[in-house]
Structure formats: C-alpha cells, structure tokens
Design a protein around this motif. Structure first.
Motif, PDB file in Angstrom:
ATOM      1  N   CYS A   1       0.810  -1.224   0.000  1.00 27.60           N
ATOM      2  CA  CYS A   1       0.000   0.000   0.000  1.00 27.60           C
ATOM      3  C   CYS A   1       0.843   1.274   0.000  1.00 27.60           C
ATOM      4  N   SER A   2       2.165   1.155   0.072  1.00 30.88           N
ATOM      5  CA  SER A   2       3.115   2.274   0.066  1.00 30.88           C
ATOM      6  C   SER A   2       3.002   3.182   1.286  1.00 30.88           C
ATOM      7  N   HIS A   3       2.314   2.724   2.302  1.00 34.26           N
ATOM      8  CA  HIS A   3       2.215   3.489   3.543  1.00 34.26           C
ATOM      9  C   HIS A   3       3.510   3.306   4.333  1.00 34.26           C
ATOM     10  N   SER A   4       4.011   4.362   4.957  1.00 34.90           N
ATOM     11  CA  SER A   4       5.228   4.260   5.766  1.00 34.90           C
ATOM     12  C   SER A   4       4.973   3.381   6.987  1.00 34.90           C
ATOM     13  N   PHE A   5       5.970   2.591   7.347  1.00 31.79           N
ATOM     14  CA  PHE A   5       5.849   1.772   8.549  1.00 31.79           C
ATOM     15  C   PHE A   5       5.962   2.645   9.787  1.00 31.79           C
ATOM     16  N   SER A   6       5.283   2.256  10.840  1.00 30.78           N
ATOM     17  CA  SER A   6       5.422   2.894  12.144  1.00 30.78           C
ATOM     18  C   SER A   6       6.208   1.935  13.036  1.00 30.78           C
ATOM     19  N   PRO A   7       6.737   2.402  14.149  1.00 35.00           N
ATOM     20  CA  PRO A   7       7.456   1.491  15.042  1.00 35.00           C
ATOM     21  C   PRO A   7       6.604   0.287  15.472  1.00 35.00           C
ATOM     22  N   ASP A   8       5.291   0.491  15.597  1.00 34.56           N
ATOM     23  CA  ASP A   8       4.405  -0.608  15.992  1.00 34.56           C
ATOM     24  C   ASP A   8       4.307  -1.690  14.927  1.00 34.56           C
ATOM     25  N   ASP A   9       4.684  -1.383  13.682  1.00 35.84           N
ATOM     26  CA  ASP A   9       4.641  -2.368  12.599  1.00 35.84           C
ATOM     27  C   ASP A   9       5.807  -3.355  12.672  1.00 35.84           C
ATOM     28  N   ILE A  10       6.797  -3.058  13.490  1.00 35.07           N
ATOM     29  CA  ILE A  10       7.992  -3.897  13.593  1.00 35.07           C
ATOM     30  C   ILE A  10       7.951  -4.602  14.942  1.00 35.07           C
ATOM     31  N   GLN A  11       7.750  -5.915  14.901  1.00 41.33           N
ATOM     32  CA  GLN A  11       7.642  -6.681  16.141  1.00 41.33           C
ATOM     33  C   GLN A  11       8.849  -7.593  16.290  1.00 41.33           C
ATOM     34  N   LEU A  12       9.351  -7.644  17.501  1.00 50.24           N
ATOM     35  CA  LEU A  12      10.493  -8.502  17.812  1.00 50.24           C
ATOM     36  C   LEU A  12      10.018  -9.950  17.927  1.00 50.24           C
ATOM     37  N   ILE A  13      10.627 -10.829  17.153  1.00 49.34           N
ATOM     38  CA  ILE A  13      10.326 -12.258  17.238  1.00 49.34           C
ATOM     39  C   ILE A  13      11.305 -12.924  18.196  1.00 49.34           C
ATOM     40  N   ARG A  14      12.595 -12.605  17.991  1.00 51.76           N
ATOM     41  CA  ARG A  14      13.634 -13.235  18.803  1.00 51.76           C
ATOM     42  C   ARG A  14      14.878 -12.373  18.794  1.00 51.76           C
ATOM     43  N   GLN A  15      15.615 -12.414  19.913  1.00 53.53           N
ATOM     44  CA  GLN A  15      16.869 -11.678  20.017  1.00 53.53           C
ATOM     45  C   GLN A  15      17.877 -12.544  20.753  1.00 53.53           C
ATOM     46  N   HIS A  16      19.099 -12.577  20.200  1.00 55.13           N
ATOM     47  CA  HIS A  16      20.157 -13.357  20.839  1.00 55.13           C
ATOM     48  C   HIS A  16      21.507 -12.769  20.455  1.00 55.13           C
ATOM     49  N   GLU A  17      22.248 -12.281  21.433  1.00 52.63           N
ATOM     50  CA  GLU A  17      23.614 -11.785  21.256  1.00 52.63           C
ATOM     51  C   GLU A  17      23.769 -10.824  20.085  1.00 52.63           C
ATOM     52  N   GLY A  18      22.937  -9.801  20.056  1.00 53.15           N
ATOM     53  CA  GLY A  18      23.072  -8.770  19.034  1.00 53.15           C
ATOM     54  C   GLY A  18      22.423  -9.097  17.705  1.00 53.15           C
ATOM     55  N   ILE A  19      21.745 -10.226  17.602  1.00 53.43           N
ATOM     56  CA  ILE A  19      21.031 -10.581  16.385  1.00 53.43           C
ATOM     57  C   ILE A  19      19.536 -10.540  16.700  1.00 53.43           C
ATOM     58  N   TYR A  20      18.809  -9.775  15.906  1.00 54.96           N
ATOM     59  CA  TYR A  20      17.380  -9.582  16.115  1.00 54.96           C
ATOM     60  C   TYR A  20      16.624 -10.123  14.913  1.00 54.96           C
ATOM     61  N   ILE A  21      15.584 -10.888  15.179  1.00 55.40           N
ATOM     62  CA  ILE A  21      14.683 -11.337  14.126  1.00 55.40           C
ATOM     63  C   ILE A  21      13.379 -10.584  14.347  1.00 55.40           C
ATOM     64  N   VAL A  22      12.968  -9.838  13.316  1.00 56.84           N
ATOM     65  CA  VAL A  22      11.786  -8.994  13.450  1.00 56.84           C
ATOM     66  C   VAL A  22      10.766  -9.317  12.361  1.00 56.84           C
ATOM     67  N   ASN A  23       9.521  -9.143  12.714  1.00 55.46           N
ATOM     68  CA  ASN A  23       8.411  -9.296  11.793  1.00 55.46           C
ATOM     69  C   ASN A  23       8.012  -7.908  11.306  1.00 55.46           C
ATOM     70  N   VAL A  24       7.899  -7.742   9.990  1.00 52.62           N
ATOM     71  CA  VAL A  24       7.522  -6.451   9.409  1.00 52.62           C
ATOM     72  C   VAL A  24       6.098  -6.609   8.876  1.00 52.62           C
ATOM     73  N   TYR A  25       5.164  -5.952   9.544  1.00 49.85           N
ATOM     74  CA  TYR A  25       3.743  -6.087   9.246  1.00 49.85           C
ATOM     75  C   TYR A  25       3.144  -4.698   9.095  1.00 49.85           C
ATOM     76  N   CYS A  26       2.394  -4.468   8.045  1.00 57.12           N
ATOM     77  CA  CYS A  26       1.762  -3.165   7.839  1.00 57.12           C
ATOM     78  C   CYS A  26       0.397  -3.154   8.526  1.00 57.12           C
ATOM     79  N   ASN A  27       0.280  -2.365   9.567  1.00 54.25           N
ATOM     80  CA  ASN A  27      -0.993  -2.240  10.270  1.00 54.25           C
ATOM     81  C   ASN A  27      -1.986  -1.390   9.493  1.00 54.25           C
ATOM     82  N   HIS A  28      -1.517  -0.675   8.485  1.00 56.13           N
ATOM     83  CA  HIS A  28      -2.412   0.158   7.671  1.00 56.13           C
ATOM     84  C   HIS A  28      -3.258  -0.706   6.725  1.00 56.13           C
ATOM     85  N   CYS A  29      -2.617  -1.638   6.000  1.00 53.60           N
ATOM     86  CA  CYS A  29      -3.353  -2.503   5.070  1.00 53.60           C
ATOM     87  C   CYS A  29      -3.426  -3.949   5.559  1.00 53.60           C
ATOM     88  N   HIS A  30      -2.891  -4.199   6.760  1.00 51.31           N
ATOM     89  CA  HIS A  30      -2.946  -5.526   7.391  1.00 51.31           C
ATOM     90  C   HIS A  30      -2.293  -6.603   6.521  1.00 51.31           C
TER      91      HIS A  30
END
Length: 87
Positions: free
Chosen positions: A19-48
């Motif tokens: 939808c070309s909408h800018s992501f907000s911080p809430d659109d980026i969810q932490l899945i897992r973190q270990h020793e400086g490596i982060y796995i994040v989910n990128v989800y657009c809350n605007h168009c779901h």
C-alpha cells in the motif's frame, strides 16, 4: 535508545510493498533476540499485510569481533575485514 528501537526507527524510513504506507514502530515486532542478532516481523498495520521477516545484526559498542558467517571462507573474511561496518 536501545538496539531494537534503532531497528524500529530504521524500518520507519521504508514503505509497505503493498500500500506504500510508511511503517510505524508498531509495525515492527520482535520475534527473537540473541547476542546482538534480532529477528523482526515487518507487518503493515495500515493494510494488514505481512511484508516479511528480517534478521538484523547489531554491533554492540565495546564488543570486538564480527558475527560468524558460515557461508564465507576465511580468505573472504580477511578480505572483507578492511571495510568499515555498515552503520
């Protein structure tokens, strides 16, 4: 600002592929973190819409060494060591 907040801030400079909408911080969810490596989910809350999952390495000041990369040979690691890390 902690490392995860920096990652969220980084993704706010990008737009949803659908939808070309800018992501907000809430659109980026932490899945897992270990020793400086982060796995994040990128989800657009605007168009779901799911935009993907990203693995992000964060170098922590005061720690030396790079993350081991099983796909690079020792020679490649030596050659790449001359370059500055991406910040």
């Amino acid at each position: 600002m902690d490392a995860f907040q920096l990652i969220q801030n980084f993704f706010t400079k990008m737009r949803c592929n659908f939808c070309s909408h800018s992501f907000s911080p809430d659109d980026i969810q932490l899945i897992r973190q270990h020793e400086g490596i982060y796995i994040v989910n990128v989800y657009c809350n605007h168009c779901h819409t799911q935009n993907g999952v990203a693995m992000v390495g964060v170098e922590i000041p005061g720690q030396t060494g790079a993350f081991p990369d099983p796909e690079l040979t020792d020679e490649e690691l030596i050659r790449l060591a001359e370059f500055e890390p991406i910040t």
